[in-house]
Scaffold this motif. Structure first.
Motif, PDB file in Angstrom:
ATOM      1  N   MET A  71      -4.033   0.441  -3.723  1.00 29.04           N
ATOM      2  CA  MET A  71      -3.365  -0.600  -2.728  1.00 29.04           C
ATOM      3  C   MET A  71      -3.631  -1.485  -3.568  1.00 29.04           C
ATOM      4  O   MET A  71      -3.839  -2.073  -4.876  1.00 29.04           O
ATOM      5  N   ASN A  72      -1.687  -2.321  -3.977  1.00 30.60           N
ATOM      6  CA  ASN A  72      -2.009  -3.484  -4.547  1.00 30.60           C
ATOM      7  C   ASN A  72      -1.819  -4.593  -4.312  1.00 30.60           C
ATOM      8  O   ASN A  72      -0.992  -4.605  -2.614  1.00 30.60           O
ATOM      9  N   ASN A  73      -1.667  -5.496  -4.716  1.00 31.64           N
ATOM     10  CA  ASN A  73      -1.808  -7.031  -4.295  1.00 31.64           C
ATOM     11  C   ASN A  73      -2.572  -7.846  -3.160  1.00 31.64           C
ATOM     12  O   ASN A  73      -1.963  -7.848  -2.254  1.00 31.64           O
ATOM     13  N   PHE A 124       0.481  -1.414  -0.238  1.00 32.84           N
ATOM     14  CA  PHE A 124      -0.027   0.612  -0.063  1.00 32.84           C
ATOM     15  C   PHE A 124       1.267   1.265   0.181  1.00 32.84           C
ATOM     16  O   PHE A 124       2.532   1.302   0.585  1.00 32.84           O
ATOM     17  N   THR A 125      -0.114   2.097  -0.830  1.00 29.45           N
ATOM     18  CA  THR A 125       0.945   3.269  -0.546  1.00 29.45           C
ATOM     19  C   THR A 125       0.415   5.035  -0.814  1.00 29.45           C
ATOM     20  O   THR A 125      -1.426   4.900  -0.792  1.00 29.45           O
ATOM     21  N   ILE A 126      -0.223   5.235   0.951  1.00 21.12           N
ATOM     22  CA  ILE A 126      -0.378   6.408   0.814  1.00 21.12           C
ATOM     23  C   ILE A 126       0.352   8.161   0.999  1.00 21.12           C
ATOM     24  O   ILE A 126       1.362   8.079   0.812  1.00 21.12           O
ATOM     25  N   SER A 127      -0.665   8.670   0.214  1.00 27.04           N
ATOM     26  CA  SER A 127       0.327  10.576  -0.539  1.00 27.04           C
ATOM     27  C   SER A 127      -1.068  11.492  -0.133  1.00 27.04           C
ATOM     28  O   SER A 127      -2.469  10.654   0.338  1.00 27.04           O
ATOM     29  N   ARG A 128      -0.396  12.705  -0.374  1.00 28.13           N
ATOM     30  CA  ARG A 128      -1.522  13.398  -0.662  1.00 28.13           C
ATOM     31  C   ARG A 128      -1.544  14.888  -1.220  1.00 28.13           C
ATOM     32  O   ARG A 128      -0.530  14.670  -1.860  1.00 28.13           O
ATOM     33  N   ASP A 129      -2.296  15.467  -2.344  1.00 28.26           N
ATOM     34  CA  ASP A 129      -2.163  16.837  -2.173  1.00 28.26           C
ATOM     35  C   ASP A 129      -3.239  17.308  -1.286  1.00 28.26           C
ATOM     36  O   ASP A 129      -4.291  18.196  -1.516  1.00 28.26           O
ATOM     37  N   ASN A 130      -2.477  18.210  -0.924  1.00 27.15           N
ATOM     38  CA  ASN A 130      -2.814  19.789  -0.087  1.00 27.15           C
ATOM     39  C   ASN A 130      -3.640  20.681  -0.997  1.00 27.15           C
ATOM     40  O   ASN A 130      -4.660  21.336  -0.502  1.00 27.15           O
TER      41      ASN A 130
END
Length: 113
Positions: free
Chosen positions: A83-85, A68-74
């Motif tokens: 979410m992968n695999n 999983f990778t979390i990100s944001r764009d303020n």
């Protein structure tokens, strides 16, 4: 008061991918840590990932590290969880959280085997 709306959930086969999004109203988005939690049936809500206000620091639960990778764009007051695999054990309602007290309504993710 901030309102959070999740989107992007659904049903996917094991090994597949989904990307959840969290859209926030108001002007407090960039001032708060953002997190994703999940709650499976009959289980307690658990932290999946967190991201710092500026997006430079992330933390993940061991069970999603590397997948999983979390990100944001303020600038857009949005956050995401890629979410992968995916595994059947990832099946849960996923919640976006901003700061200490602001929660989204949750969105269902179902992973079939």
């Amino acid at each position: 008061q901030v309102q959070l709306v999740e989107s992007g959930g659904g049903v996917v086969q094991a090994g597949g991918s989904l990307k959840l999004s969290c859209a926030a109203s108001g002007t407090l988005f960039g001032l708060n840590v953002m997190a994703w939690y999940r709650q499976a049936p009959g289980k307690q809500r658990e932290m999946v990932a967190t991201i710092s206000r500026g997006g430079t620091t992330t933390n993940y639960a061991d069970f999603v590290k590397g997948r999983f990778t979390i990100s944001r764009d303020n600038s857009k007051s949005t956050g995401s969880l890629e979410m992968n695999n995916l595994e059947p054990t990832d099946t849960a309602v996923y919640f976006c959280k901003l700061g200490n007290d602001n929660w989204g309504q949750g969105i269902q993710v179902t992973v079939s085997s």
